[in-house]
Design a protein around this motif. Sequence first.
Motif, PDB file in Angstrom:
ATOM      1  N   SER A 204      31.104  31.668 111.348  1.00 45.25           N
ATOM      2  CA  SER A 204      31.575  31.884 112.857  1.00 45.25           C
ATOM      3  C   SER A 204      31.206  30.796 113.623  1.00 45.25           C
ATOM      4  N   PHE A 205      30.120  29.923 113.320  1.00 44.98           N
ATOM      5  CA  PHE A 205      29.554  28.664 114.065  1.00 44.98           C
ATOM      6  C   PHE A 205      30.294  27.513 113.682  1.00 44.98           C
ATOM      7  N   THR A 206      30.635  27.554 112.315  1.00 45.34           N
ATOM      8  CA  THR A 206      31.382  26.503 111.969  1.00 45.34           C
ATOM      9  C   THR A 206      32.631  26.563 112.589  1.00 45.34           C
ATOM     10  N   ASP A 207      33.409  27.684 112.510  1.00 48.48           N
ATOM     11  CA  ASP A 207      34.591  28.054 113.179  1.00 48.48           C
ATOM     12  C   ASP A 207      34.936  27.501 114.420  1.00 48.48           C
ATOM     13  N   ASP A 208      33.924  27.645 115.473  1.00 50.10           N
ATOM     14  CA  ASP A 208      33.868  27.290 116.834  1.00 50.10           C
ATOM     15  C   ASP A 208      33.295  25.895 116.919  1.00 50.10           C
ATOM     16  N   LEU A 209      32.867  25.236 116.046  1.00 49.62           N
ATOM     17  CA  LEU A 209      32.114  24.135 116.237  1.00 49.62           C
ATOM     18  C   LEU A 209      32.853  22.992 117.223  1.00 49.62           C
ATOM     19  N   LEU A 210      34.006  22.696 117.041  1.00 47.36           N
ATOM     20  CA  LEU A 210      34.734  21.710 117.794  1.00 47.36           C
ATOM     21  C   LEU A 210      35.383  22.169 118.852  1.00 47.36           C
ATOM     22  N   PHE A 211      35.441  23.468 119.212  1.00 48.47           N
ATOM     23  CA  PHE A 211      35.955  23.937 120.565  1.00 48.47           C
ATOM     24  C   PHE A 211      34.791  24.478 121.580  1.00 48.47           C
ATOM     25  N   SER A 212      33.596  24.992 120.911  1.00 52.25           N
ATOM     26  CA  SER A 212      32.648  25.656 122.055  1.00 52.25           C
ATOM     27  C   SER A 212      31.617  24.797 121.984  1.00 52.25           C
ATOM     28  N   PRO A 213      31.152  24.242 123.043  1.00 51.51           N
ATOM     29  CA  PRO A 213      29.755  23.509 123.303  1.00 51.51           C
ATOM     30  C   PRO A 213      28.697  24.554 122.924  1.00 51.51           C
ATOM     31  N   GLU A 214      28.954  25.596 123.087  1.00 58.88           N
ATOM     32  CA  GLU A 214      27.788  26.504 122.724  1.00 58.88           C
ATOM     33  C   GLU A 214      27.481  26.722 121.540  1.00 58.88           C
ATOM     34  N   ALA A 215      28.607  27.029 120.646  1.00 59.70           N
ATOM     35  CA  ALA A 215      28.463  26.844 119.092  1.00 59.70           C
ATOM     36  C   ALA A 215      28.013  25.553 118.576  1.00 59.70           C
ATOM     37  N   ARG A 216      28.381  24.490 119.080  1.00 59.31           N
ATOM     38  CA  ARG A 216      27.773  23.214 118.540  1.00 59.31           C
ATOM     39  C   ARG A 216      26.204  23.162 119.054  1.00 59.31           C
ATOM     40  N   ALA A 217      25.992  23.893 120.261  1.00 64.37           N
ATOM     41  CA  ALA A 217      24.465  23.768 120.694  1.00 64.37           C
ATOM     42  C   ALA A 217      23.843  24.663 119.484  1.00 64.37           C
ATOM     43  N   VAL A 218      24.320  25.592 119.137  1.00 64.46           N
ATOM     44  CA  VAL A 218      23.788  26.528 118.297  1.00 64.46           C
ATOM     45  C   VAL A 218      23.630  25.752 116.904  1.00 64.46           C
ATOM     46  N   VAL A 219      24.510  25.093 116.389  1.00 66.06           N
ATOM     47  CA  VAL A 219      24.494  24.625 115.206  1.00 66.06           C
ATOM     48  C   VAL A 219      23.444  23.415 115.060  1.00 66.06           C
ATOM     49  N   GLU A 220      23.631  22.622 116.243  1.00 67.27           N
ATOM     50  CA  GLU A 220      22.754  21.493 116.438  1.00 67.27           C
ATOM     51  C   GLU A 220      21.313  22.069 116.311  1.00 67.27           C
ATOM     52  N   THR A 221      21.094  23.160 116.999  1.00 68.13           N
ATOM     53  CA  THR A 221      19.485  23.705 117.034  1.00 68.13           C
ATOM     54  C   THR A 221      19.166  24.161 115.675  1.00 68.13           C
ATOM     55  N   ILE A 222      19.926  24.668 114.950  1.00 60.92           N
ATOM     56  CA  ILE A 222      19.726  25.296 113.690  1.00 60.92           C
ATOM     57  C   ILE A 222      19.598  24.127 112.686  1.00 60.92           C
ATOM     58  N   ILE A 223      20.357  23.152 112.781  1.00 58.85           N
ATOM     59  CA  ILE A 223      19.927  21.578 112.052  1.00 58.85           C
ATOM     60  C   ILE A 223      18.659  21.144 112.205  1.00 58.85           C
ATOM     61  N   VAL A 224      18.201  20.794 113.673  1.00 57.66           N
ATOM     62  CA  VAL A 224      16.979  20.539 113.925  1.00 57.66           C
ATOM     63  C   VAL A 224      15.783  21.433 113.701  1.00 57.66           C
ATOM     64  N   LEU A 225      15.875  22.580 113.650  1.00 59.68           N
ATOM     65  CA  LEU A 225      15.036  23.583 113.134  1.00 59.68           C
ATOM     66  C   LEU A 225      14.813  23.449 111.769  1.00 59.68           C
ATOM     67  N   GLY A 226      15.809  23.253 111.019  1.00 58.53           N
ATOM     68  CA  GLY A 226      15.787  22.773 109.577  1.00 58.53           C
ATOM     69  C   GLY A 226      15.060  21.623 109.255  1.00 58.53           C
ATOM     70  N   GLN A 227      15.319  20.782 109.879  1.00 58.90           N
ATOM     71  CA  GLN A 227      14.669  19.407 109.787  1.00 58.90           C
ATOM     72  C   GLN A 227      13.167  19.580 110.161  1.00 58.90           C
ATOM     73  N   LYS A 228      12.907  19.945 111.128  1.00 62.25           N
ATOM     74  CA  LYS A 228      11.503  20.247 111.530  1.00 62.25           C
ATOM     75  C   LYS A 228      10.693  21.003 110.574  1.00 62.25           C
ATOM     76  N   LEU A 229      11.184  22.072 110.018  1.00 65.15           N
ATOM     77  CA  LEU A 229      10.718  23.118 109.242  1.00 65.15           C
ATOM     78  C   LEU A 229      10.698  22.803 107.667  1.00 65.15           C
ATOM     79  N   ASN A 230      11.414  21.613 107.454  1.00 64.52           N
ATOM     80  CA  ASN A 230      11.437  20.958 106.136  1.00 64.52           C
ATOM     81  C   ASN A 230      12.289  22.112 105.198  1.00 64.52           C
ATOM     82  N   LEU A 231      13.359  22.324 105.848  1.00 62.21           N
ATOM     83  CA  LEU A 231      14.281  23.447 105.384  1.00 62.21           C
ATOM     84  C   LEU A 231      15.719  22.710 105.309  1.00 62.21           C
ATOM     85  N   THR A 232      16.341  22.906 104.058  1.00 69.62           N
ATOM     86  CA  THR A 232      17.841  22.683 103.826  1.00 69.62           C
ATOM     87  C   THR A 232      18.638  23.131 104.756  1.00 69.62           C
ATOM     88  N   VAL A 233      19.420  22.608 105.372  1.00 69.62           N
ATOM     89  CA  VAL A 233      20.538  23.155 106.059  1.00 69.62           C
ATOM     90  C   VAL A 233      22.066  23.159 105.447  1.00 69.62           C
TER      91      VAL A 233
END
Length: 278
Positions: A204-233
């Motif tokens: 659902s986040f991937t679907d909205d990634l290009l159109f919704s700044p909110e979805a993009r922010a969520v995706v970006e945050t999950i990726i940063v979270l993964g990087q900081k916690l050393n998790l693959t995203v």
Amino acid sequence: KAKEQRGSLSFFSDDLTASARYRLDLEQRLRYAIEHDELCLFYQPQWDVRTGELTGLEALIRWHDAERGLIAPGVFIPVAEQSSLIGAIGCWVVRHACQQMAEWLESGLDVPRVAVNVSPQQLHYHDLVSIVRDALQETGIPPARLEIELTEGVLMSSSIEPEVMLDSLRQLGVRLAIDDFGTGYSSLAYLTRFPLDLLKIDKSFTDDLLFSPEARAVVETIIVLGQKLNLTVLAEGVENSEQLDALSQLGCHQFQGYLRSRPLPIEEVQALLANLPH
Ligand code: C2E
Ligand code: CA
Ligand code: CA
Ligand code: CA
């Protein structure tokens, strides 16, 4: 008015009876399907965003019914989840995926990883840890080649002790992924408490990634979270190259989706594996 109400009430209860009957029928046929080997696994490839290399395969169940043809899990998994059938299915999936991995490795196909899905309800019926332990022992595959996809619902389930279960699974050497990340009863606390390896960004986040700044922010945050916690995203449901470009810019590690490949039946997976560059 009273008559009208009675009328709509009886209509409603007829309706319930029909759906209960349908459910019971489906349940009986599913029980038969499990016993007679009518279930099969399709495999959807997962890819490295940067290099384009294959990183794994997600096993997705299908039911090959003699009359109805191929039935998608969205139809029968919810029915199975309301009975003990989900326990039998879960057990079948883990064993089958491990046996398949063993076959691939024996025949020289270097499949990096196979991921299997686990329902929260399944855990009421069977001990996931012993199922995984037995399957690993039986097939002899390297445990790190098996990934278990759990939803947030599993971790929040009150009838099991997720910490004990996840620690035991981790001690077996398998990898742990959180499926549909961000859609469940999210608690960031469990990200630090549990021994996880991978976060799957929900479609659902991937679907909205290009159109919704909110979805993009969520995706970006999950990726940063993964990087900081050393998790693959990993982002799921990637259907076009614009989405993939955006994910690449945001630093997402892996993806799966129709853009590169649908879930494939076994012959097609094998053709794909045999033709991968070495
Ligand atoms: P899921 O684990 O989130 O799996 C991803 C679903 O998205 C799969 O549907 C897959 O075919 C579909 N998908 C993948 N890429 C794309 C894309 O680019 N676009 C679109 N539109 N869809 C995409 P599928 O195979 O029908 O499975 C549906 C759900 O059924 C799964 O969602 C999972 O929750 C459940 N499921 C599947 N196999 C199993 C299983 O072996 N055990 C259990 N417990 N649940 C399973
Ligand atoms: Ca999944
Ligand atoms: Ca998912
Ligand atoms: Ca899903």
